[in-house]
Design a protein around this motif. Structure first.
Motif, mmCIF file in Angstrom:
data_model
loop_
_atom_site.group_PDB
_atom_site.id
_atom_site.type_symbol
_atom_site.label_atom_id
_atom_site.label_comp_id
_atom_site.label_asym_id
_atom_site.label_seq_id
_atom_site.Cartn_x
_atom_site.Cartn_y
_atom_site.Cartn_z
ATOM 1 N N LEU A 1 15.067 3.410 13.051
ATOM 2 C CA LEU A 1 16.359 3.020 13.613
ATOM 3 C C LEU A 1 17.446 3.958 13.107
ATOM 4 N N ARG A 2 17.421 4.273 11.827
ATOM 5 C CA ARG A 2 18.420 5.170 11.234
ATOM 6 C C ARG A 2 18.362 6.534 11.914
ATOM 7 N N SER A 3 17.177 7.052 12.091
ATOM 8 C CA SER A 3 16.999 8.357 12.724
ATOM 9 C C SER A 3 17.499 8.349 14.170
ATOM 10 N N GLU A 4 17.183 7.289 14.879
ATOM 11 C CA GLU A 4 17.632 7.153 16.269
ATOM 12 C C GLU A 4 19.162 7.127 16.348
ATOM 13 N N LYS B 1 23.561 0.576 5.411
ATOM 14 C CA LYS B 1 23.590 -0.898 5.378
ATOM 15 C C LYS B 1 22.933 -1.485 6.621
ATOM 16 N N GLU B 2 23.312 -0.990 7.787
ATOM 17 C CA GLU B 2 22.822 -1.567 9.042
ATOM 18 C C GLU B 2 21.346 -1.272 9.315
ATOM 19 N N CYS B 3 20.851 -0.163 8.805
ATOM 20 C CA CYS B 3 19.473 0.260 9.086
ATOM 21 C C CYS B 3 18.558 0.083 7.886
ATOM 22 N N SER B 4 19.009 -0.653 6.915
ATOM 23 C CA SER B 4 18.238 -0.854 5.700
ATOM 24 C C SER B 4 16.800 -1.247 6.034
ATOM 25 N N GLY B 5 15.865 -0.471 5.521
ATOM 26 C CA GLY B 5 14.462 -0.797 5.731
ATOM 27 C C GLY B 5 13.891 -0.349 7.060
ATOM 28 N N GLU C 1 33.222 4.064 15.759
ATOM 29 C CA GLU C 1 34.581 3.631 15.438
ATOM 30 C C GLU C 1 35.001 4.102 14.050
ATOM 31 N N LEU C 2 34.025 4.428 13.212
ATOM 32 C CA LEU C 2 34.296 4.843 11.838
ATOM 33 C C LEU C 2 34.492 6.349 11.760
ATOM 34 N N GLY C 3 35.121 6.761 10.704
ATOM 35 C CA GLY C 3 35.239 8.184 10.443
ATOM 36 C C GLY C 3 33.911 8.727 9.955
ATOM 37 N N PRO C 4 33.695 10.030 10.108
ATOM 38 C CA PRO C 4 32.425 10.630 9.687
ATOM 39 C C PRO C 4 32.072 10.357 8.224
ATOM 40 N N ASP C 5 33.065 10.272 7.362
ATOM 41 C CA ASP C 5 32.812 10.028 5.944
ATOM 42 C C ASP C 5 32.375 8.588 5.652
ATOM 43 N N GLU C 6 32.591 7.689 6.586
ATOM 44 C CA GLU C 6 32.219 6.276 6.398
ATOM 45 C C GLU C 6 30.892 5.926 7.070
ATOM 46 N N ARG C 7 30.454 6.756 7.983
ATOM 47 C CA ARG C 7 29.268 6.423 8.787
ATOM 48 C C ARG C 7 27.987 6.325 7.982
ATOM 49 N N GLY C 8 27.810 7.227 7.029
ATOM 50 C CA GLY C 8 26.567 7.225 6.253
ATOM 51 C C GLY C 8 26.313 5.899 5.564
ATOM 52 N N ALA C 9 27.316 5.407 4.865
ATOM 53 C CA ALA C 9 27.179 4.132 4.152
ATOM 54 C C ALA C 9 26.972 2.981 5.139
ATOM 55 N N ILE D 1 25.241 -1.212 16.881
ATOM 56 C CA ILE D 1 25.434 -0.399 15.685
ATOM 57 C C ILE D 1 26.084 0.936 16.046
ATOM 58 N N LEU D 2 25.650 1.553 17.145
ATOM 59 C CA LEU D 2 26.209 2.834 17.564
ATOM 60 C C LEU D 2 27.701 2.724 17.830
ATOM 61 N N TYR D 3 28.100 1.743 18.606
ATOM 62 C CA TYR D 3 29.526 1.571 18.905
ATOM 63 C C TYR D 3 30.329 1.389 17.628
ATOM 64 N N SER D 4 29.801 0.599 16.710
ATOM 65 C CA SER D 4 30.502 0.371 15.444
ATOM 66 C C SER D 4 30.569 1.657 14.623
#
Length: 66
Positions: free
Chosen positions: A39-42, A31-35, A19-27, A13-16
């Motif tokens: 993990l999201r915090s890490e 999605k990847e850390c749903s629930g 690769e994204l711009g800062p404006d795309e990372r949040g979304a 997830i980190l590598y992916s």
């Protein structure tokens, strides 16, 4: 999920995310850390640390992540 499996997931997830711009990372992280707020915090912490490194630790960081 054991520690090794979790670390593989974090790396993927980190590598992916990096690769994204800062404006795309949040979304993407939503999605990847749903629930899994832990993990999201890490991942947010790792992304922030990578951004602060300004290339100073690219090689050692990359080696540790493999």
């Amino acid at each position: 999920m054991d520690k090794a499996e979790r670390w593989r997931s974090v790396k993927k997830i980190l590598y992916s995310a990096l690769e994204l711009g800062p404006d795309e990372r949040g979304a993407f992280l939503d999605k990847e850390c749903s629930g899994d707020p832990e993990l999201r915090s890490e991942l947010e912490s790792l992304v922030a640390a990578h951004g602060k490194a300004d290339g100073h630790f690219d090689s050692p960081f990359a080696e540790l992540m493999t």
